[in-house]
Motif scaffolding. Structure first.
Motif, short mmCIF file in Angstrom:
data_model
loop_
_atom_site.label_atom_id
_atom_site.label_comp_id
_atom_site.label_asym_id
_atom_site.label_seq_id
_atom_site.Cartn_x
_atom_site.Cartn_y
_atom_site.Cartn_z
N ALA A 17 117.92 33.04 79.38
CA ALA A 17 117.66 34.00 80.47
C ALA A 17 116.79 33.36 81.55
O ALA A 17 117.00 33.58 82.74
CB ALA A 17 116.99 35.25 79.92
N ARG A 71 120.46 41.33 75.52
CA ARG A 71 119.55 42.17 74.76
C ARG A 71 120.33 43.15 73.87
O ARG A 71 120.02 43.31 72.70
CB ARG A 71 118.63 42.96 75.70
CG ARG A 71 117.52 43.69 74.94
CD ARG A 71 116.98 44.88 75.71
NE ARG A 71 117.98 45.89 75.99
CZ ARG A 71 118.43 46.78 75.09
NH1 ARG A 71 118.01 46.77 73.86
NH2 ARG A 71 119.34 47.68 75.43
N ALA A 72 121.37 43.75 74.42
CA ALA A 72 122.17 44.70 73.65
C ALA A 72 122.86 44.02 72.48
O ALA A 72 122.91 44.56 71.37
CB ALA A 72 123.20 45.38 74.56
N GLU A 90 120.22 43.21 69.87
CA GLU A 90 119.79 44.44 69.20
C GLU A 90 120.82 44.86 68.15
O GLU A 90 120.46 45.23 67.04
CB GLU A 90 119.60 45.56 70.23
CG GLU A 90 119.14 46.87 69.61
CD GLU A 90 118.96 47.96 70.65
OE1 GLU A 90 118.96 49.13 70.24
OE2 GLU A 90 118.82 47.66 71.84
N CYS A 131 117.89 32.93 73.48
CA CYS A 131 118.33 33.82 74.55
C CYS A 131 117.28 33.96 75.63
O CYS A 131 117.61 34.05 76.82
CB CYS A 131 118.70 35.19 74.00
SG CYS A 131 120.29 35.17 73.17
N GLU A 166 126.74 36.26 81.38
CA GLU A 166 126.18 37.41 80.67
C GLU A 166 124.83 37.78 81.28
O GLU A 166 123.99 36.92 81.51
CB GLU A 166 126.02 37.05 79.18
CG GLU A 166 125.64 38.21 78.31
CD GLU A 166 125.64 37.83 76.84
OE1 GLU A 166 126.20 38.58 76.04
OE2 GLU A 166 125.07 36.77 76.48
N THR A 167 124.63 39.07 81.51
CA THR A 167 123.34 39.52 82.04
C THR A 167 122.32 39.58 80.93
O THR A 167 122.66 39.61 79.74
CB THR A 167 123.47 40.93 82.67
OG1 THR A 167 123.75 41.87 81.63
CG2 THR A 167 124.55 40.97 83.74
N SER A 168 121.06 39.62 81.30
CA SER A 168 120.00 39.71 80.29
C SER A 168 120.12 41.02 79.51
O SER A 168 119.83 41.06 78.32
CB SER A 168 118.62 39.58 80.93
OG SER A 168 118.42 40.60 81.88
N GLU A 169 120.58 42.08 80.16
CA GLU A 169 120.77 43.35 79.47
C GLU A 169 121.89 43.25 78.43
O GLU A 169 121.77 43.79 77.33
CB GLU A 169 121.08 44.47 80.48
CG GLU A 169 121.28 45.83 79.87
CD GLU A 169 120.05 46.36 79.13
OE1 GLU A 169 120.24 47.18 78.20
OE2 GLU A 169 118.92 45.96 79.46
N GLN A 170 122.95 42.55 78.75
CA GLN A 170 124.04 42.36 77.78
C GLN A 170 123.57 41.52 76.60
O GLN A 170 123.90 41.82 75.45
CB GLN A 170 125.24 41.68 78.46
CG GLN A 170 125.98 42.58 79.42
CD GLN A 170 126.99 41.82 80.25
OE1 GLN A 170 126.75 40.69 80.69
NE2 GLN A 170 128.14 42.45 80.48
#
Length: 95
Positions: free
Chosen positions: A70, A84-85, A88, A66, A78-82
């Motif tokens: 990124a 990451r979530a 997680e 990922c 997909e965004t990097s925040e998505q």
């Protein structure tokens, strides 16, 4: 996220999963034979640790992939925040 394991990573994960498979078969056999509870629980704990380690190795590989994605632009919009979530959530599923 597609998982791409390199040769050494794949071998390590498969070895851990095979070890867990053998330990689970051992637990089943021990229960069928009426073995001591302490021995059964010890073997079950070993199988659980082997599964956890395989899961963590897979997640670590996913994290690396990922990060690379990124850097190269997120897949499927997909965004990097998505990402990451999602990672997680995967990680916490093993906790």
């Amino acid at each position: 996220m597609e998982l791409e394991l390199a040769g050494a990573e794949l071998k390590s994960v498969l070895n851990r999963l095979r070890r867990a498979q053998g330990q689970i078969a051992g637990v089943i056999r021990m229960i069928e034979e009426g073995r001591d509870c302490e021995d059964v629980v010890t073997q079950l704990a070993a199988a659980s640790r082997a599964l956890d380690r395989a899961g963590f190795a897979i997640i670590a590989t996913g994290l690396q992939q990922c990060l690379t994605d990124a850097e190269n632009g997120a897949k499927n919009g997909e965004t990097s925040e998505q990402m990451r979530a999602r990672l997680e959530k995967l990680f916490l599923s093993l906790a």
